[in-house]
Design an enzyme around this catalytic site. Structure first.
Site, mmCIF file in Angstrom:
data_model
loop_
_atom_site.group_PDB
_atom_site.id
_atom_site.type_symbol
_atom_site.label_atom_id
_atom_site.label_comp_id
_atom_site.label_asym_id
_atom_site.label_seq_id
_atom_site.Cartn_x
_atom_site.Cartn_y
_atom_site.Cartn_z
ATOM 1 N N GLU A 107 0.705 -1.407 0.024
ATOM 2 C CA GLU A 107 -0.298 -0.198 0.019
ATOM 3 C C GLU A 107 0.475 1.337 -0.331
ATOM 4 O OE1 GLU A 107 -2.572 -0.767 2.979
ATOM 5 O OE2 GLU A 107 -3.858 -1.867 2.282
ATOM 6 N N ASP A 144 -8.063 -8.932 3.595
ATOM 7 C CA ASP A 144 -7.770 -7.814 5.366
ATOM 8 C C ASP A 144 -9.089 -7.463 5.755
ATOM 9 O OD1 ASP A 144 -6.785 -5.546 5.685
ATOM 10 O OD2 ASP A 144 -7.717 -3.837 4.509
ATOM 11 N N GLU A 194 -12.597 -1.399 11.628
ATOM 12 C CA GLU A 194 -12.312 -0.856 9.992
ATOM 13 C C GLU A 194 -13.774 -0.900 9.719
ATOM 14 O OE1 GLU A 194 -8.703 -1.430 8.643
ATOM 15 O OE2 GLU A 194 -9.325 -0.329 6.731
HETATM 16 C C1 GCV Z 1 -2.296 0.807 8.365
HETATM 17 C C2 GCV Z 1 -6.220 -1.990 5.474
HETATM 18 C C3 GCV Z 1 -6.716 -0.487 5.737
HETATM 19 C C4 GCV Z 1 -4.790 0.908 6.186
HETATM 20 C C5 GCV Z 1 -4.192 -0.036 7.202
HETATM 21 C C6 GCV Z 1 -4.351 -1.670 6.226
HETATM 22 C C7 GCV Z 1 -2.768 -2.154 6.934
HETATM 23 O O1 GCV Z 1 -5.814 -1.972 4.179
HETATM 24 O O2 GCV Z 1 -7.444 -0.381 5.419
HETATM 25 O O3 GCV Z 1 -5.479 1.393 6.402
HETATM 26 O O4 GCV Z 1 -2.878 0.618 7.227
HETATM 27 O O5 GCV Z 1 -5.128 -2.357 6.559
HETATM 28 O O6 GCV Z 1 -3.607 -3.102 7.436
HETATM 29 O O7 GCV Z 1 -1.569 -1.971 6.693
#
Ligand code: GCV
Length: 843
Positions: free
Chosen positions: A310, A389, A417
């Protein structure tokens, strides 16, 4: 005079009655499950013979916390202040100390069992001729856990005359906080950081030590305080002393400090021209950096690494692999006994949607399996519970079985989340336990994930549990009282994954509220039903949470899953839906599991309904094991789920007067909001599938809402029609009305022409971030309700994220009544309206 005396008499009587019945004191949730509420006299009788003295063998920081906690807990629950003795005992006492300390005092005292690190024993025995309660463990931390275990027994009205040996299932039990140095928290839903503000560690760390205490009480022994999307300056020379202050606040509770680092730090902030993990300069940089850290924080626990994921830089820049990146950091930590948690959450977020073989779920296994055995012994591969995720349902990640010569930890997300962001109640323990109990069938043998992460299956020295928690400065830590069950449950489950979800929910309820059987039953019931309920209106049949994945991950936005590089696709087409991940015809993901597991997932016929569309692309008309078609199951479960959330409100109302008013009203408001938002979810998902498939709901509910009047078809004065970007986010195909001019009063009116009677009038409106619009509802000339749209919801414009249902109960309506909704916009909030729904009330 007589009257005066009589008044005085009744006044005193009133005071006494209130004192005797121990009124329910308002509580704000800050104490979490460590309330130590006063026991009623009849319950306190069980502890009549509790010694009046405590003897603490030693004066380490952790033993001091053990002593003060014991005194605090006993005083709170039993109203007695224990006498503290450093030597002795000279009378019956509660003796607390390590096994070694106890044996020094009383060599004949037999400890029957061998302790795991951090394990503890609560027992009775004769010490120096005195009958004592003994709280002991191999280490100071074990003793502290024993004290919490002892107090928890009293709070749950359990007997103390037991030999209670408790051993943790795994050595690593950490939490991760995704806090940024500016004080914001990524995916945090409860206010600002308790650790940082304005790129500094906060001056006041009181909440940090209170957090350490909560963590210790559930056996958590490490805390990474900074976001895995790491700040490059977290280990700057002037920041390390600040981190040392956090470590000082956590240390008395046996919680080790960790931070997230970025593998590119040697170059980006370290003055080197490279961060190639194989370059000796880079390894020297990490060595020196950790020497510097440990000089100031001698018990620093270690670091977590997110790389090549990411947008975070990683070893791929130099064509190196994750093992090479992890090991250079691990070697620098080895002399200090620190750990590297290297996250397996590595994937390409620019996948090609048109490539039917592309599959994000494959990534972690594809990348890490071939590196098995190449990691240093102080590296732990941190694996998310599922391959995508933190979705509402995913299968267990195949990587748990794919790393047999490496240490692994399971990463779960306490922060909700994708699970309603703590505005929806979702008790996640049952979901986590399904993964932990899942049998990976390695080499045909029973291999549940819980045994793998504990290091038992493949005989690994380290491993365990990591929970992404994201507590904030909100008084109740997670923004929703009921969400604290997830933090409690995470710790309890990491300690003992054999505990049932029911037991965990039951314990938490008793500790957090009280032991009233109706409270315990109702709260436990709501908690245990909450995950399946949330699943049923947000992502059934393994579709994952159908939320706004390119936005805040909150409200429904199924369309956002598709046609982008993120790979959370559901491949919904006119005739069929789901990802084909089979070996025979799909992405081949199923082939990452052992042969026995493959048999379950390779064909639709063998795949359980709740994951079927995660693994297979099936016609909407495919008949599931439940006897219904895919499409009808989607429709029905969304209706059933939304319905169930209304029932949670009714169940909760039964607790009025049985718990304190403050938390009663907080939770009631949250459950009511959830029950409205569940309807937004229901309609968005059902309308979307209805439109795509063109298949009608057998029960005629989808797209057909009796009593609903769309705002755009009301008589508008000032309000103007507007179309949402994601059409499924509003009723009537995405059309809403808004009051664009700031500080203006706009109205939408309709004439009632139904049968006269009592009605509930529901107003679906939008509460956008950054502005507080006002609403007023009148019937004829009479104002019947008014409110301010000041909720903290994601989204700066009207979307399903910000859609809220206001329920106005019990209005008598007559033919010809004019119902008027007035919205008063402000600078940032256009007081947008979706619809009004009139629901006749049963007489
Ligand atoms: C900290 C998901 C979340 C991101 C997070 C990522 C991760 O994609 O939306 O906010 O980043 O997981 O676990 O690294």
């Amino acid at each position: 005079m007589f009257i005066y005396r009589a008044v005085l008499f009744f006044f005193v009587l009133f005071l006494l009655c209130n004192l005797i019945s121990l009124p329910l004191v308002a509580e704000n949730g800050e104490a979490g499950w460590l309330r130590y509420g006063r026991l009623e006299p009849q319950d306190a009788e069980l502890y009549q013979s509790l010694p009046a003295t405590t003897v603490v063998l030693g004066d380490s920081l952790v033993l001091k916390s053990s002593q003060s906690e014991l005194v605090r807990g006993v005083r709170g629950m039993l109203g007695r202040t224990l006498r503290i003795q450093a030597n002795g005992p000279t009378e019956a006492a509660i003796v607390i100390g390590t096994v070694e300390q106890i044996n020094k005092l009383e060599p004949r005292f037999q400890i029957p069992e061998k302790f795991q690190p951090d394990g503890y024993l609560l027992t009775r025995g004769v010490i120096k001729g005195k009958d004592c309660i003994v709280i002991t463990g191999a280490t100071d931390r074990g003793v502290l856990y024993g004290v919490f275990g002892f107090l928890s027994r009293i709070a749950q009205h359990k007997t103390l005359s037991v030999n209670d040996l408790q051993q943790p299932s795994a050595p690593v039990r950490w939490v991760n906080e995704w806090d940024n140095l500016d004080g914001s928290i990524e995916r945090g839903y409860a206010g600002k950081s308790i650790f940082f503000e304005n790129r500094k560690v906060r001056d006041d760390l009181t909440r940090v030590s209170e957090y350490g205490r909560l963590l210790a009480s559930i056996g958590i022994n490490g805390c990474d305080v900074s976001n895995v999307n790491a700040d490059l300056h977290i280990l700057d020379p002037d920041f390390i002393p600040q981190l040392a202050r956090i470590a000082n606040a956590l240390r008395p509770w046996g919680v080790q400090l960790g931070v997230a680092v970025n593998v590119s730090m040697p170059k980006q902030v370290g003055g080197l021209d490279t961060f190639d993990p194989l370059d000796p300069k880079v390894s020297k940089w990490w060595n020196e950096k950790f020497d510097e850290v440990y000089r100031q924080i001698p018990d620093f626990g270690g670091v977590v690494v997110k790389a090549d994921s990411e947008g975070q830089l990683g070893p791929s820049v130099y064509k190196r692999n994750p093992a090479e990146a992890a090991n250079v950091i691990a070697k620098a930590l080895q002399p200090h006994h620190g750990i590297v948690f290297y996250r397996a959450f590595v994937y390409d977020h620019h996948l090609d949607f048109n490539n039917l073989k592309a599959d994000r779920a494959r990534a972690a296994y594809d990348i890490f399996h071939r590196l098995d055995g190449k990691f240093e012994d102080n590296v732990i591969i941190q694996i998310k519970n599922g391959p995508i995720d933190f979705q509402v349902r995913e299968p267990a990640s195949p990587l748990f079985a794919g790393l047999q010569k490496s240490n692994v930890a399971i990463e779960v997300q306490v922060a909700q989340e994708y699970l309603g962001q703590q505005r929806h109640t979702v008790f996640i323990v049952p979901m986590w336990k399904e993964v932990l109990d899942f049998d990976m069938h390695v080499d045909g043998k029973r291999t549940p994930v819980k045994d793998i992460v504990a290091g038992k299956s493949f005989n690994r020295p380290a491993g365990g549990y990591v929970g992404v928690t994201n507590v904030g400065l909100d008084t109740n830590w997670l923004g929703n009282h009921l969400a604290m069950a997830n933090l409690y449950g995470f710790g309890r489950m990491a300690w003992n994954p054999e505990l049932s979800s029911q037991t965990i929910a039951d314990e938490w309820t008793r500790l957090t509220f009280n032991n009233d059987p109706q409270v315990v039953q109702t709260v436990t019931n709501i908690q245990l039903e909450s995950w399946p309920t949330y699943e049923s209106y947000t992502g059934v049949l393994g579709l994952q949470t159908l939320t706004n994945i390119t936005g805040p991950h909150y409200g429904p936005a199924p369309e956002s899953q598709e046609n982008n590089g993120w790979g959370q696709w559901i491949r919904a087409e006119k005739d069929a839906v789901g990802m084909d991940r089979s070996v025979a015809t799909g992405t081949g993901y199923v082939g990452q599991y052992s042969p026995d597991v493959q048999k379950m997932y390779e064909t639709a016929a063998n795949t359980p309904d709740d994951l079927i569309l995660f693994f297979h692309h099936l016609p909407y008309t495919y008949k599931l094991r439940n006897g219904k078609t895919v499409i009808q199951t989607i429709y029905d479960s969304h209706y059933a789920g939304a319905e169930k959330t209304q029932d949670f409100v009714a169940q909760w109302k039964g607790l009025r007067g049985r718990i304190d008013d403050e938390r009663y009203h907080d939770v009631l408001a949250q459950l009511k909001y959830q029950s409205g938002h569940a309807i937004v979810w229901r309609d968005a998902i059902n309308d979307w599938f209805h439109k795509i498939s063109g298949i009608a709901d057998e029960q005629g509910r989808v797209g057909n809402h009796p009593g609903r009047t769309e705002a755009e078809s009301m008589q508008l004065n000032g309000y103007t029609p507007f179309e949402l970007k994601s059409w499924e986010g509003a009723s009537g195909g995405g059309k809403v009305v808004q009051c664009v001019e700031p500080a203006k009063s706009c109205t939408a009116t309709m004439k009632f022409d139904g049968a006269p009677g009592w009605y509930e009038v529901d107003v679906e409106y939008f509460d956008v971030m950054g502005g507080d619009a006002k609403f007023r509802v009148s019937v004829g000339d009479q104002l019947v309700e008014e409110w301010t749209a000041d909720r903290q919801l994601p989204g700066r414009e009207p979307t399903a994220d910000s859609s809220v249902r206001k329920r106005i109960k019990g209005l008598a309506l007559r033919k010809g009544d004019v119902i008027k909704i007035e919205g008063i916009s402000n600078q940032r909030d256009p007081a947008a309206l979706d619809y009004v729904e009139l629901i006749p009330l049963e007489q």
